[in-house]
Design an enzyme around this catalytic site. Structure first.
Site, mmCIF file in Angstrom:
data_model
loop_
_atom_site.group_PDB
_atom_site.id
_atom_site.type_symbol
_atom_site.label_atom_id
_atom_site.label_comp_id
_atom_site.label_asym_id
_atom_site.label_seq_id
_atom_site.Cartn_x
_atom_site.Cartn_y
_atom_site.Cartn_z
ATOM 1 N N TYR A 71 -0.826 8.100 -2.819
ATOM 2 C CA TYR A 71 -0.873 7.691 -4.147
ATOM 3 C C TYR A 71 -2.092 8.402 -4.872
ATOM 4 O O TYR A 71 -1.947 8.778 -6.088
ATOM 5 C CB TYR A 71 -1.376 6.391 -4.558
ATOM 6 N N CYS A 74 -4.391 -1.171 -1.819
ATOM 7 C CA CYS A 74 -4.673 0.262 -1.927
ATOM 8 C C CYS A 74 -5.668 0.468 -3.146
ATOM 9 O O CYS A 74 -5.706 0.030 -4.288
ATOM 10 C CB CYS A 74 -3.398 0.992 -2.268
ATOM 11 N N ASP A 122 0.758 -1.165 -0.227
ATOM 12 C CA ASP A 122 -0.094 0.109 0.111
ATOM 13 C C ASP A 122 0.930 1.097 -0.067
ATOM 14 O O ASP A 122 2.165 1.077 -0.016
ATOM 15 C CB ASP A 122 -0.945 0.130 1.066
ATOM 16 N N SER A 123 0.351 2.363 -0.126
ATOM 17 C CA SER A 123 1.185 3.588 -0.163
ATOM 18 C C SER A 123 1.119 4.115 1.099
ATOM 19 O O SER A 123 1.068 5.171 1.526
ATOM 20 C CB SER A 123 0.267 4.643 -1.149
ATOM 21 N N CYS A 136 -10.642 3.917 0.776
ATOM 22 C CA CYS A 136 -9.329 4.156 0.849
ATOM 23 C C CYS A 136 -8.924 3.200 2.057
ATOM 24 O O CYS A 136 -9.543 3.399 3.158
ATOM 25 C CB CYS A 136 -8.799 5.387 1.215
ATOM 26 N N THR A 137 -7.870 2.177 1.802
ATOM 27 C CA THR A 137 -7.478 1.318 2.908
ATOM 28 C C THR A 137 -7.106 2.088 4.187
ATOM 29 O O THR A 137 -6.981 1.297 5.285
ATOM 30 C CB THR A 137 -6.752 0.333 2.491
ATOM 31 N N HIS A 138 -6.786 3.423 4.352
ATOM 32 C CA HIS A 138 -6.255 4.041 5.306
ATOM 33 C C HIS A 138 -7.403 4.370 6.100
ATOM 34 O O HIS A 138 -7.448 4.544 7.510
ATOM 35 C CB HIS A 138 -5.727 5.396 4.786
#
Length: 261
Positions: free
Chosen positions: A41, A72, A9-10, A182-184
């Site tokens: 990203y 991501c 991931d970023s 978003c995975t964040h």
């Protein structure tokens, strides 16, 4: 086959996906790449995103990964087709959970909080078009959210203010589902629950991605059959360890190693 599952991931956000994969497949070794040096990203061009994904994939292949999870949303929507066309191993991608939200909404109003790179992608457009007939999608770019999460500022006043601003149009539109694109963003769920009414369901892709990873491993006869003593979970970052990542690893007695990539 005890070759590891590769996840990139970023930054630290993909650890939300890693948690689900590790929880479902505890007998599998994993390697996680946090490309924090190049986060986020979502503000980069498609060509830049593809190049970063190639770099991450090549490193995971050198580490003998048997499958790569692109943890991501922005990387998936911009680069997954290229990766699948140019490498022989399976790739698991992430995309906003539009379909489950469309199936669950009663008000026919769904909010999507995502990065610019995801919202402007062809994959997001096609997925939305496929599943949202008769449903209004209220899109919102989560500008600066990833930067704050990467800095460990999840509970900061700035974060709360931004979320209140971003969510206001959705609440005025009467959404009853909020898709985290978003995975964040799963790291924001506790503060989101403080802001959102109880009837708004928060939906992310983590559990579905873990299930799909298991399915693809089984289909390709890649599940680990060895004993637990050979299992490793390794984390790499190409930037100074962030508070969020360090906190995650300390909870589980994992360590993050500095690696230039």
């Amino acid at each position: 086959m005890n070759n590891p599952i590769g996840v990139f991931d970023s930054g630290v956000g993909g650890t939300s996906i890693w948690r689900e994969i590790h929880g479902l497949l505890p007998k599998e070794s994993t390697i996680y790449l946090a490309d924090s040096k190049n986060a986020p990203y979502g503000e980069k061009s498609r060509d830049e995103i593809v190049e970063l994904c190639i770099k991450n994939t090549e490193l995971l292949l050198r580490k003998k990964c048997k499958i790569v999870v692109v943890a991501c949303n922005t990387a998936t929507t911009n680069a997954i087709d290229y990766l699948r066309s140019n490498y022989d191993i399976p790739f698991i991608g992430i995309e906003p959970a539009i379909k489950p939200a469309a199936l669950r909404t009663k008000t026919k109003k769904v909010g999507v909080l995502a990065t610019k790179g995801t919202l402007s992608s062809g994959l997001f457009y096609n997925t939305s078009k496929l599943y949202t007939e008769g449903i209004e999608i209220i899109e919102q770019e989560g500008k600066d959210l990833v930067k704050l999460i990467e800095s460990g500022e999840v509970r900061s006043n700035e974060m709360k203010t931004l979320l209140q601003v971003y969510l206001k149009p959705m609440l005025l539109a009467n959404i009853d589902c909020l898709v985290l694109g978003c995975t964040h963003y799963p790291y924001l769920i506790p503060i989101l629950r403080e802001i959102l009414p109880n009837q708004v369901k928060i939906i992310d892709s983590g559990e579905a991605v873990a299930r799909q990873t298991k399915i693809i491993l089984e289909k390709n006869n890649l599940l680990n059959q060895e004993n637990n003593q050979s299992i490793e979970n390794i984390f790499y970052s190409n930037a100074a360890s962030t508070k969020v990542l360090s906190s995650l690893l300390m909870e589980n007695n994992y360590q993050v190693s500095q690696l230039d990539f």
